[in-house]
Write an enzyme that holds these catalytic residues in place. Structure first.
Site, PDB file in Angstrom:
ATOM      1  N   ASP A 126     -13.275 -15.411  27.360  1.00  0.00           N
ATOM      2  CA  ASP A 126     -12.819 -14.678  26.175  1.00  0.00           C
ATOM      3  C   ASP A 126     -12.878 -13.182  26.488  1.00  0.00           C
ATOM      4  O   ASP A 126     -13.675 -12.437  25.920  1.00  0.00           O
ATOM      5  CB  ASP A 126     -13.703 -15.030  24.973  1.00  0.00           C
ATOM      6  CG  ASP A 126     -13.132 -14.481  23.656  1.00  0.00           C
ATOM      7  OD1 ASP A 126     -12.024 -13.918  23.685  1.00  0.00           O
ATOM      8  OD2 ASP A 126     -13.798 -14.617  22.619  1.00  0.00           O
ATOM      9  N   GLU A 130     -22.208 -10.967  29.263  1.00  0.00           N
ATOM     10  CA  GLU A 130     -21.563  -9.910  28.473  1.00  0.00           C
ATOM     11  C   GLU A 130     -22.029  -8.547  28.983  1.00  0.00           C
ATOM     12  O   GLU A 130     -23.226  -8.347  29.239  1.00  0.00           O
ATOM     13  CB  GLU A 130     -21.936 -10.084  26.993  1.00  0.00           C
ATOM     14  CG  GLU A 130     -21.568  -8.933  26.090  1.00  0.00           C
ATOM     15  CD  GLU A 130     -20.080  -8.631  26.076  1.00  0.00           C
ATOM     16  OE1 GLU A 130     -19.721  -7.448  26.203  1.00  0.00           O
ATOM     17  OE2 GLU A 130     -19.275  -9.582  25.959  1.00  0.00           O
ATOM     18  N   CYS A 168       1.994   4.699   8.154  1.00  0.00           N
ATOM     19  CA  CYS A 168       0.833   4.199   8.890  1.00  0.00           C
ATOM     20  C   CYS A 168       1.282   3.041   9.779  1.00  0.00           C
ATOM     21  O   CYS A 168       2.026   2.177   9.342  1.00  0.00           O
ATOM     22  CB  CYS A 168      -0.225   3.725   7.897  1.00  0.00           C
ATOM     23  SG  CYS A 168      -1.518   2.713   8.636  1.00  0.00           S
ATOM     24  N   TYR A 182     -17.769 -13.210  29.126  1.00  0.00           N
ATOM     25  CA  TYR A 182     -17.392 -12.224  28.105  1.00  0.00           C
ATOM     26  C   TYR A 182     -17.808 -12.774  26.743  1.00  0.00           C
ATOM     27  O   TYR A 182     -17.003 -12.971  25.836  1.00  0.00           O
ATOM     28  CB  TYR A 182     -15.877 -11.940  28.137  1.00  0.00           C
ATOM     29  CG  TYR A 182     -15.335 -11.651  29.516  1.00  0.00           C
ATOM     30  CD1 TYR A 182     -15.407 -10.370  30.063  1.00  0.00           C
ATOM     31  CD2 TYR A 182     -14.757 -12.664  30.283  1.00  0.00           C
ATOM     32  CE1 TYR A 182     -14.914 -10.114  31.343  1.00  0.00           C
ATOM     33  CE2 TYR A 182     -14.262 -12.417  31.557  1.00  0.00           C
ATOM     34  CZ  TYR A 182     -14.340 -11.140  32.078  1.00  0.00           C
ATOM     35  OH  TYR A 182     -13.850 -10.884  33.339  1.00  0.00           O
ATOM     36  N   CYS A 217       0.847  -1.205   0.000  1.00  0.00           N
ATOM     37  CA  CYS A 217       0.000   0.000   0.000  1.00  0.00           C
ATOM     38  C   CYS A 217       0.875   1.244   0.000  1.00  0.00           C
ATOM     39  O   CYS A 217       2.080   1.174   0.279  1.00  0.00           O
ATOM     40  CB  CYS A 217      -0.956   0.006   1.190  1.00  0.00           C
ATOM     41  SG  CYS A 217      -0.165   0.445   2.739  1.00  0.00           S
ATOM     42  N   CYS A 243      -0.062  -1.826   9.492  1.00  0.00           N
ATOM     43  CA  CYS A 243       0.532  -3.074   8.982  1.00  0.00           C
ATOM     44  C   CYS A 243       2.033  -3.069   9.207  1.00  0.00           C
ATOM     45  O   CYS A 243       2.800  -2.864   8.276  1.00  0.00           O
ATOM     46  CB  CYS A 243       0.273  -3.218   7.492  1.00  0.00           C
ATOM     47  SG  CYS A 243      -1.421  -3.483   7.079  1.00  0.00           S
ATOM     48  N   CYS A 262      -6.884 -12.196  23.361  1.00  0.00           N
ATOM     49  CA  CYS A 262      -6.414 -11.399  22.223  1.00  0.00           C
ATOM     50  C   CYS A 262      -5.192 -10.580  22.604  1.00  0.00           C
ATOM     51  O   CYS A 262      -4.663  -9.825  21.782  1.00  0.00           O
ATOM     52  CB  CYS A 262      -7.527 -10.495  21.691  1.00  0.00           C
ATOM     53  SG  CYS A 262      -8.209  -9.385  22.924  1.00  0.00           S
TER      54      CYS A 262
END
Length: 462
Positions: A392, A347, A78, A326, A72, A81, A419
């Site tokens: 999670d 949640e 940026c 969650y 890109c 990525c 995550c």
């Protein structure tokens, strides 16, 4: 070494998340936003005791791992990525090594070691995303300018800046449909002379463009977020959007009014200018209704790999009551429902709970129950006791007061999906200190080209 001094060095390794280590004499300096093997110029900008941090000024020589050309126009300015010039194979290898190091350290510190003092658990490596580019089903783009008083821009923030916004008209993390929509919106807003919202002065009109696109369905939701400082019906923009030649289909165009002072994407008022305020996505044969702000895994292709791995780790839950803490829009709950007696999802985001209930009904699932509220409080109100727990949590991990309550249930096995592996490593300390051991760990890359990665950990009671 003093603050403000400039040095040159080679990034010898990168720890999670994106913490490059540069050795100058007997001192180790942490410099973010680089790759292993790059020769860089950096400036010391933080010094606390023996800890030194530097700000990357310039890459003097590429890393031997940079075997690809940028895909890109705004790389590397940026920060989205970081690793796109590195082969995907090397990205996966680096992430697996980073996460294994974190988990090994947590496990060893808790005393779960073999006769040689090594971490005593099974590390099953990393699984890649089925699609390396154009995988994101959600993207938040910001309005701004690339430089002070420059022309209107729409895209992503420049690395290290909270103000400068780079045009993302050829972002490769999203489907081409999204870049066509972004370009159309930017051209229209420039023609109209709209001003973007200035965070410091609290003036201006344009704030964000939130795009969501079902990877499996092609359904697109366009959400234009502005302040209430101008009045317009966006009728012409609607016609331009609907006339775009897209592979998918715009099923909803929403004007979201947000007058919050903080730079967060939220709604004070939502006006449906076309279609509906939701779209559908499918994962593992189940259909999910997704609204503008409901949580859903941003890579649907990778999510299937993640949930298949989680289902394998969870194993047989026949005749069991499962807590899905969650639970978001209830994806995991519904995947487990067919092999459990009952699944109870908790949640905090009420909109997500409403969507979860609708999704379960649409998929013909009757043994799922979803509760809205903070896990910390809701656990005191649930009368049932779980036989199995799936966790999670958000990026910051489990609330430190909720963690002991989860452990007190005393389930024989649980699965933790994370995550942010640093949060997982921190939470493991309490699990391992309270009678659990790590049985196995697997990474699933849902965020190709970026520093992030998902981790699945199975814990068993000793």
């Amino acid at each position: 070494m003093k603050k403000g001094e400039i040095y040159e060095g080679i990034i010898e390794k990168v720890d999670f998340p994106n913490k490059g280590r540069v050795q100058i004499g007997d001192r180790t300096i942490t410099v973010k936003n680089g790759m292993p093997g790059q020769k860089i110029r950096f400036q010391i900008n933080k010094k606390k005791g023996t800890r030194l941090e530097g700000r990357l000024l310039e890459v003097l020589e590429k890393s031997p791992l940079e075997t690809r050309e940028p895909v890109c126009s705004i790389f590397p300015a940026c920060g989205g990525c970081m690793y796109q010039t590195m082969s995907y194979e090397h990205q996966l290898q680096m992430k697996a090594e980073q996460i294994k190091k974190l988990i090994d350290t947590a496990v060893i510190q808790s005393g779960q070691v073999d006769e040689h003092g090594n971490a005593d658990y099974t590390f099953e490596g990393i699984k890649g995303s089925p699609q390396e580019f154009a995988y994101r089903n959600k993207m938040e783009f910001s309005f701004g300018d690339e430089y002070k008083d420059g022309p209107l821009s729409l895209g992503l923030h420049k690395k290290g800046s909270t103000y400068d916004v780079l045009n993302a008209c050829d972002c490769k993390l999203v489907h081409e449909d999204m870049t066509k929509i972004l370009t159309c919106v930017l051209e229209y807003c420039r023609e109209q002379g709209y001003a973007y919202y200035h965070k410091m002065q609290h003036t201006g009109f344009l704030r964000h463009l939130l795009l969501r696109r079902g990877n499996t369905t092609g359904e697109i939701l366009v959400n234009l977020v502005t302040t209430s400082q101008e009045q317009t019906d966006f009728g012409e923009l609607k016609e331009r959007l609907l006339n775009l030649k897209l592979e998918g289909e715009i099923v909803g165009f929403l004007h979201i009014v947000n007058d919050a002072l903080s730079d967060v994407v939220k709604s004070d008022e939502t006006r449906i200018l076309y279609g509906k305020d939701y779209f559908y996505e499918e994962i593992l044969g189940l259909k999910f209704k997704i609204t503008p702000f409901s949580f859903f895994q941003p890579n649907s292709y990778g999510a299937e790999v993640l949930y298949e791995t989680a289902r394998e780790y969870i194993g047989n839950t026949k005749d069991m009551t499962v807590f899905d803490l969650y639970s978001g829009t209830g994806t995991i709950s519904q995947i487990l429902a067919s092999v459990a007696k009952e699944v109870i999802g908790v949640e905090i985001v009420e909109e997500a709970v409403i969507a979860a209930k609708e999704n379960a009904k649409r998929n013909g699932i009757e043994n799922c129950r979803f509760l809205a509220g903070d896990v910390l409080k809701v656990m005191d109100e649930i009368e049932e006791r779980p036989d199995f727990i799936v966790l999670d949590p958000p990026r910051d991990g489990i609330h430190p007061k909720a963690l002991p309550k989860i452990i007190d249930y005393g389930v024989d096995k649980l699965v933790y999906i994370s995550c942010k592996p640093t949060s997982l490593a921190r939470d493991l300390e309490m699990f391992l200190g309270r009678g659990y051991r790590v049985e196995k760990v697997c990474c699933v890359d849902q965020f190709c080209q970026t520093v992030h990665c998902e981790t699945i950990c199975k814990l068993v009671r000793k």
